[in-house]
Design an enzyme around this catalytic site. Structure first.
Site, PDB file in Angstrom:
ATOM      1  N   ASP A 115      55.787  45.600  63.392  1.00 48.63           N
ATOM      2  CA  ASP A 115      55.588  46.916  63.992  1.00 48.63           C
ATOM      3  C   ASP A 115      54.715  46.742  65.241  1.00 48.63           C
ATOM      4  O   ASP A 115      55.216  46.457  66.331  1.00 48.63           O
ATOM      5  CB  ASP A 115      54.940  47.812  62.929  1.00 48.63           C
ATOM      6  CG  ASP A 115      54.807  49.258  63.347  1.00 48.63           C
ATOM      7  OD1 ASP A 115      55.483  49.670  64.293  1.00 48.63           O
ATOM      8  OD2 ASP A 115      54.018  49.995  62.718  1.00 48.63           O
ATOM      9  N   ASP A 171      57.373  50.007  51.278  1.00 40.39           N
ATOM     10  CA  ASP A 171      56.883  51.084  50.420  1.00 40.39           C
ATOM     11  C   ASP A 171      56.317  52.261  51.190  1.00 40.39           C
ATOM     12  O   ASP A 171      56.036  52.185  52.389  1.00 40.39           O
ATOM     13  CB  ASP A 171      55.751  50.549  49.535  1.00 40.39           C
ATOM     14  CG  ASP A 171      54.449  50.365  50.322  1.00 40.39           C
ATOM     15  OD1 ASP A 171      54.494  49.696  51.367  1.00 40.39           O
ATOM     16  OD2 ASP A 171      53.411  50.916  49.909  1.00 40.39           O
ATOM     17  N   ARG A 177      59.914  50.544  46.763  1.00 37.79           N
ATOM     18  CA  ARG A 177      60.160  49.130  47.060  1.00 37.79           C
ATOM     19  C   ARG A 177      61.438  48.617  46.399  1.00 37.79           C
ATOM     20  O   ARG A 177      62.078  47.689  46.882  1.00 37.79           O
ATOM     21  CB  ARG A 177      58.992  48.271  46.569  1.00 37.79           C
ATOM     22  CG  ARG A 177      57.682  48.469  47.297  1.00 37.79           C
ATOM     23  CD  ARG A 177      56.713  47.364  46.879  1.00 37.79           C
ATOM     24  NE  ARG A 177      55.340  47.649  47.225  1.00 37.79           N
ATOM     25  CZ  ARG A 177      54.776  47.405  48.411  1.00 37.79           C
ATOM     26  NH1 ARG A 177      55.498  46.868  49.364  1.00 37.79           N
ATOM     27  NH2 ARG A 177      53.520  47.687  48.635  1.00 37.79           N
TER      28      ARG A 177
END
Ligand code: 5GP
Length: 195
Positions: A115, A171, A177
């Site tokens: 990210d 998650d 998950r």
């Protein structure tokens, strides 16, 4: 697909927290096989140590190692990031370190998603300081629009837009998950936060 219904194991699966499925089980399976083939070719004649970053990369790593035909060992690290989205310094703390030494080893760091890049940047530098023979980065998902630190990704599954995704190891509050696909979480899940 714009809604969260999928035929899997003969049953229609619909989850109310799902905005839409971004990447299907079939697409994930094909991509993991493809990355496994590429790693097997690139490391022919060598042994590779895969380092999974807990907990998100666990499912990806488990599927990926079974697609690799060269000798493989795997190990895990756990890290916690502080203020990754708001601080450019990006403090990362190692919560669980490796069982194996990496000196002289060919290592591949396996992440669920890159990210801001702060976590992997820190990890790559940390691991390079331990004198491995080589370090490569493998991620299932890449969200480049939010990058703060540049990360050189050697094996990249899917480039995704700036949306919060869960499933296949990823998650929200440790949930979702186990979903076999990657889905965009419905905003109503965030709106209910703290209630
Ligand atoms: P960064 O690259 O920002 O340092 O951190 C990557 C970590 O942020 C990932 O390992 C994951 O835990 C978390 N993360 C970033 N984007 C998402 C997302 O869309 N969904 C989920 N579940 N986790 C994310």
């Amino acid at each position: 697909m714009s809604f969260c219904a999928g035929l899997s194991k003969g049953a229609l699966r619909v989850h109310p927290d799902c905005e839409r499925i971004l990447i299907s089980e079939e697409e994930i399976r094909a991509k993991v096989a493809d990355i496994g083939r590429r790693i097997s070719n690139d490391y022919a004649g060598k042994e590779v140590l895969m380092i999974g970053i807990l907990k998100g990369a666990m499912i990806f790593l488990a599927d990926l190692v079974r697609e690799i035909t060269v000798p493989v060992q795997y190990d895990f690290m756990a890290v916690s990031s502080y203020g990754a989205s708001s601080k450019s310094s990006g403090e990362v703390r190692i919560l669980k370190d490796l069982e194996y030494g990496v000196e002289g080893r060919h290592i591949i760091v396996v992440e669920d998603i890159v990210d801001t890049g702060l976590t992997l940047n820190y990890l790559a530098e940390n691991l390079k300081s331990r004198d491995p023979a080589s370090v490569k980065i493998c991620t299932l998902l890449d969200k480049p629009s939010r990058r703060i630190e540049p990360v050189e990704i050697d094996y990249n599954g899917f480039v995704i837009p700036d949306e919060f995704v869960v499933g296949y190891g990823l998650d929200y509050s440790d949930r979702y998950r186990n979903f076999p696909y990657i889905m965009v979480l419905s905003p109503k899940v965030y709106m209910n936060e703290g209630e």
